[in-house]
Scaffold this motif. Structure first.
Motif, PDB file in Angstrom:
ATOM      1  N   ASP A 108      51.356  41.168  40.142  1.00 15.86           N
ATOM      2  CA  ASP A 108      51.719  40.673  41.469  1.00 15.86           C
ATOM      3  C   ASP A 108      53.158  40.165  41.485  1.00 15.86           C
ATOM      4  O   ASP A 108      53.906  40.405  42.440  1.00 15.86           O
ATOM      5  N   LYS A 109      53.543  39.449  40.434  1.00  9.04           N
ATOM      6  CA  LYS A 109      54.905  38.913  40.360  1.00  9.04           C
ATOM      7  C   LYS A 109      55.944  40.032  40.365  1.00  9.04           C
ATOM      8  O   LYS A 109      57.048  39.868  40.878  1.00  9.04           O
ATOM      9  N   LYS A 110      55.565  41.172  39.795  1.00  9.63           N
ATOM     10  CA  LYS A 110      56.489  42.302  39.680  1.00  9.63           C
ATOM     11  C   LYS A 110      56.301  43.326  40.802  1.00  9.63           C
ATOM     12  O   LYS A 110      56.927  44.385  40.796  1.00  9.63           O
ATOM     13  N   ASN A 111      55.415  43.011  41.751  1.00 10.90           N
ATOM     14  CA  ASN A 111      55.126  43.916  42.873  1.00 10.90           C
ATOM     15  C   ASN A 111      54.668  45.299  42.403  1.00 10.90           C
ATOM     16  O   ASN A 111      55.075  46.326  42.950  1.00 10.90           O
ATOM     17  N   ILE A 112      53.823  45.317  41.379  1.00 12.84           N
ATOM     18  CA  ILE A 112      53.275  46.566  40.844  1.00 12.84           C
ATOM     19  C   ILE A 112      51.868  46.746  41.395  1.00 12.84           C
ATOM     20  O   ILE A 112      51.007  45.875  41.217  1.00 12.84           O
ATOM     21  N   PRO A 113      51.575  47.869  42.076  1.00 14.86           N
ATOM     22  CA  PRO A 113      50.258  48.048  42.713  1.00 14.86           C
ATOM     23  C   PRO A 113      49.142  48.350  41.712  1.00 14.86           C
ATOM     24  O   PRO A 113      49.344  49.081  40.738  1.00 14.86           O
ATOM     25  N   TYR A 114      47.960  47.820  41.975  1.00 14.87           N
ATOM     26  CA  TYR A 114      46.821  48.030  41.083  1.00 14.87           C
ATOM     27  C   TYR A 114      45.519  47.879  41.850  1.00 14.87           C
ATOM     28  O   TYR A 114      45.465  47.266  42.923  1.00 14.87           O
ATOM     29  N   HIS A 130      42.667  35.010  44.103  1.00 17.86           N
ATOM     30  CA  HIS A 130      44.037  34.510  43.971  1.00 17.86           C
ATOM     31  C   HIS A 130      45.006  35.601  43.524  1.00 17.86           C
ATOM     32  O   HIS A 130      46.151  35.309  43.171  1.00 17.86           O
ATOM     33  N   THR A 131      44.548  36.841  43.527  1.00 21.37           N
ATOM     34  CA  THR A 131      45.405  37.977  43.195  1.00 21.37           C
ATOM     35  C   THR A 131      45.491  38.900  44.416  1.00 21.37           C
ATOM     36  O   THR A 131      44.830  38.666  45.427  1.00 21.37           O
ATOM     37  N   ASN A 132      46.302  39.936  44.301  1.00 22.89           N
ATOM     38  CA  ASN A 132      46.513  40.839  45.441  1.00 22.89           C
ATOM     39  C   ASN A 132      46.274  42.305  45.064  1.00 22.89           C
ATOM     40  O   ASN A 132      47.193  43.129  45.126  1.00 22.89           O
ATOM     41  N   PRO A 133      45.047  42.654  44.689  1.00 22.32           N
ATOM     42  CA  PRO A 133      44.756  44.056  44.359  1.00 22.32           C
ATOM     43  C   PRO A 133      44.713  44.909  45.625  1.00 22.32           C
ATOM     44  O   PRO A 133      44.525  44.407  46.730  1.00 22.32           O
ATOM     45  N   LEU A 134      44.869  46.214  45.462  1.00 25.04           N
ATOM     46  CA  LEU A 134      44.710  47.135  46.584  1.00 25.04           C
ATOM     47  C   LEU A 134      43.243  47.430  46.850  1.00 25.04           C
ATOM     48  O   LEU A 134      42.907  48.026  47.871  1.00 25.04           O
ATOM     49  N   GLY A 135      42.379  47.034  45.932  1.00 27.62           N
ATOM     50  CA  GLY A 135      40.951  47.271  46.106  1.00 27.62           C
ATOM     51  C   GLY A 135      40.181  46.806  44.880  1.00 27.62           C
ATOM     52  O   GLY A 135      40.762  46.370  43.879  1.00 27.62           O
ATOM     53  N   TYR A 136      38.859  46.901  44.966  1.00 30.29           N
ATOM     54  CA  TYR A 136      37.987  46.491  43.867  1.00 30.29           C
ATOM     55  C   TYR A 136      36.880  47.533  43.762  1.00 30.29           C
ATOM     56  O   TYR A 136      36.003  47.601  44.628  1.00 30.29           O
ATOM     57  N   GLU A 150      55.345  48.641  32.387  1.00 31.03           N
ATOM     58  CA  GLU A 150      56.763  48.497  32.696  1.00 31.03           C
ATOM     59  C   GLU A 150      57.562  49.679  32.163  1.00 31.03           C
ATOM     60  O   GLU A 150      58.564  50.085  32.758  1.00 31.03           O
ATOM     61  N   LEU A 151      57.117  50.249  31.058  1.00 27.59           N
ATOM     62  CA  LEU A 151      57.814  51.393  30.453  1.00 27.59           C
ATOM     63  C   LEU A 151      57.534  52.691  31.203  1.00 27.59           C
ATOM     64  O   LEU A 151      58.456  53.457  31.522  1.00 27.59           O
ATOM     65  N   ASP A 181      42.725  38.172  30.133  1.00 28.34           N
ATOM     66  CA  ASP A 181      41.914  39.240  30.732  1.00 28.34           C
ATOM     67  C   ASP A 181      42.671  39.935  31.866  1.00 28.34           C
ATOM     68  O   ASP A 181      43.867  39.707  32.093  1.00 28.34           O
ATOM     69  N   GLY A 182      41.941  40.776  32.607  1.00 26.56           N
ATOM     70  CA  GLY A 182      42.556  41.564  33.658  1.00 26.56           C
ATOM     71  C   GLY A 182      43.076  40.743  34.819  1.00 26.56           C
ATOM     72  O   GLY A 182      44.041  41.140  35.475  1.00 26.56           O
ATOM     73  N   VAL A 183      42.463  39.582  35.078  1.00 30.49           N
ATOM     74  CA  VAL A 183      42.961  38.723  36.155  1.00 30.49           C
ATOM     75  C   VAL A 183      44.315  38.136  35.767  1.00 30.49           C
ATOM     76  O   VAL A 183      45.234  38.054  36.591  1.00 30.49           O
ATOM     77  N   ASP A 184      44.460  37.764  34.501  1.00 28.11           N
ATOM     78  CA  ASP A 184      45.758  37.283  34.015  1.00 28.11           C
ATOM     79  C   ASP A 184      46.820  38.363  34.171  1.00 28.11           C
ATOM     80  O   ASP A 184      47.955  38.083  34.583  1.00 28.11           O
ATOM     81  N   LEU A 185      46.444  39.596  33.838  1.00 26.19           N
ATOM     82  CA  LEU A 185      47.376  40.710  33.971  1.00 26.19           C
ATOM     83  C   LEU A 185      47.710  40.958  35.438  1.00 26.19           C
ATOM     84  O   LEU A 185      48.869  41.221  35.789  1.00 26.19           O
TER      85      LEU A 185
END
Length: 229
Positions: free
Chosen positions: A72-78, A95-101, A45-46, A63-67
């Motif tokens: 996702d809530k903040k519409n930050i791409p990862y 249940h998450t929305n990553p741009l890839g794995y 965020e900073l 873990d990373g899924v929690d993050l």
């Protein structure tokens, strides 16, 4: 493609160093890293990176899924960058929305390819189109191509790099249809796309092929918004 600023969330220092080296070799910038949920969320965020590479196994209780859920809530791409491919983990990832794995171990080429494709798809998903009627035909205009809008009585000109459309709507009506924060009122009769501005002069704004007026009351706001891009 722009040189992306990338944040790394990974709890193994050696792997962090490996990723940083690989990113630099491929023309990207590693702007920071974190090994746990709390630090990662604060620093992302900073620093506001373009993209985050996110491992699933992290230090601490979350873990990373929690993050990912918070991003996702903040519409930050990862993108996930992990060695975990077990069914339970994959089910949670669904249940998450990553741009890839990206699966570890990775090669520098696969890292670059995945990042470039992810960033391209992310930008494509952010494209917005304006539907207008012009000369009896329906047109869908990519709003990124719009240089400026110009009021003409109760009509409005929509000017792109290649076309000019005259539509039977006011400047206010058309400008309210635009999405995002790229457009700003430069003059009582003009709304300009910040991304097409080359320079701001005393009384005018220079675009690629022409200039439009800028009012004294709006000039400082236009300059301020340009600096924040």
């Amino acid at each position: 493609m722009k040189s992306l600023n990338i944040f790394i969330v990974e709890d193994e220092p050696l792997i962090v160093s490996t990723i940083e080296v690989a990113l630099r070799k491929q023309g990207f910038f590693a702007v920071g890293d974190a090994e746990d949920y709390t630090t990662a969320l604060r620093d992302i965020e900073l620093l506001k990176p373009d993209l985050t590479l996110l491992d699933i196994q992290l230090s601490g209780d979350k873990d990373g899924v929690d993050l990912a859920i918070e991003l996702d809530k903040k519409n930050i791409p990862y993108l996930f960058l992990s060695s975990q491919t077990d069914p339970n983990t994959i089910e949670r990832v669904k249940h998450t929305n990553p741009l890839g794995y990206i699966v570890k171990p990775f090669t520098e080429t696969s890292l670059r390819t995945n990042i470039e494709l992810a960033w391209h798809n992310y930008n494509e998903s952010k494209q917005h189109f304006l539907s207008i009627k012009h000369e009896g035909r329906l047109h869908r205009i990519n709003q990124n191509s719009i240089q400026y809008l110009k009021a003409f009585d109760n009509y409005c000109y929509i000017v792109t790099k290649t076309e000019t459309y005259l539509v039977p709507h006011t400047l206010k009506h058309i400008s309210e249809q635009l999405q995002g924060n790229d457009f700003i009122k430069a003059h009582r009769s003009y709304v300009v796309n910040l991304k097409h501005i080359l320079s701001v002069n005393k009384n005018t704004i220079s675009l690629i092929d022409e200039s439009i007026p800028v009012s004294a009351s709006q000039k400082s706001l236009v300059v301020s918004r340009l600096k924040s891009l």
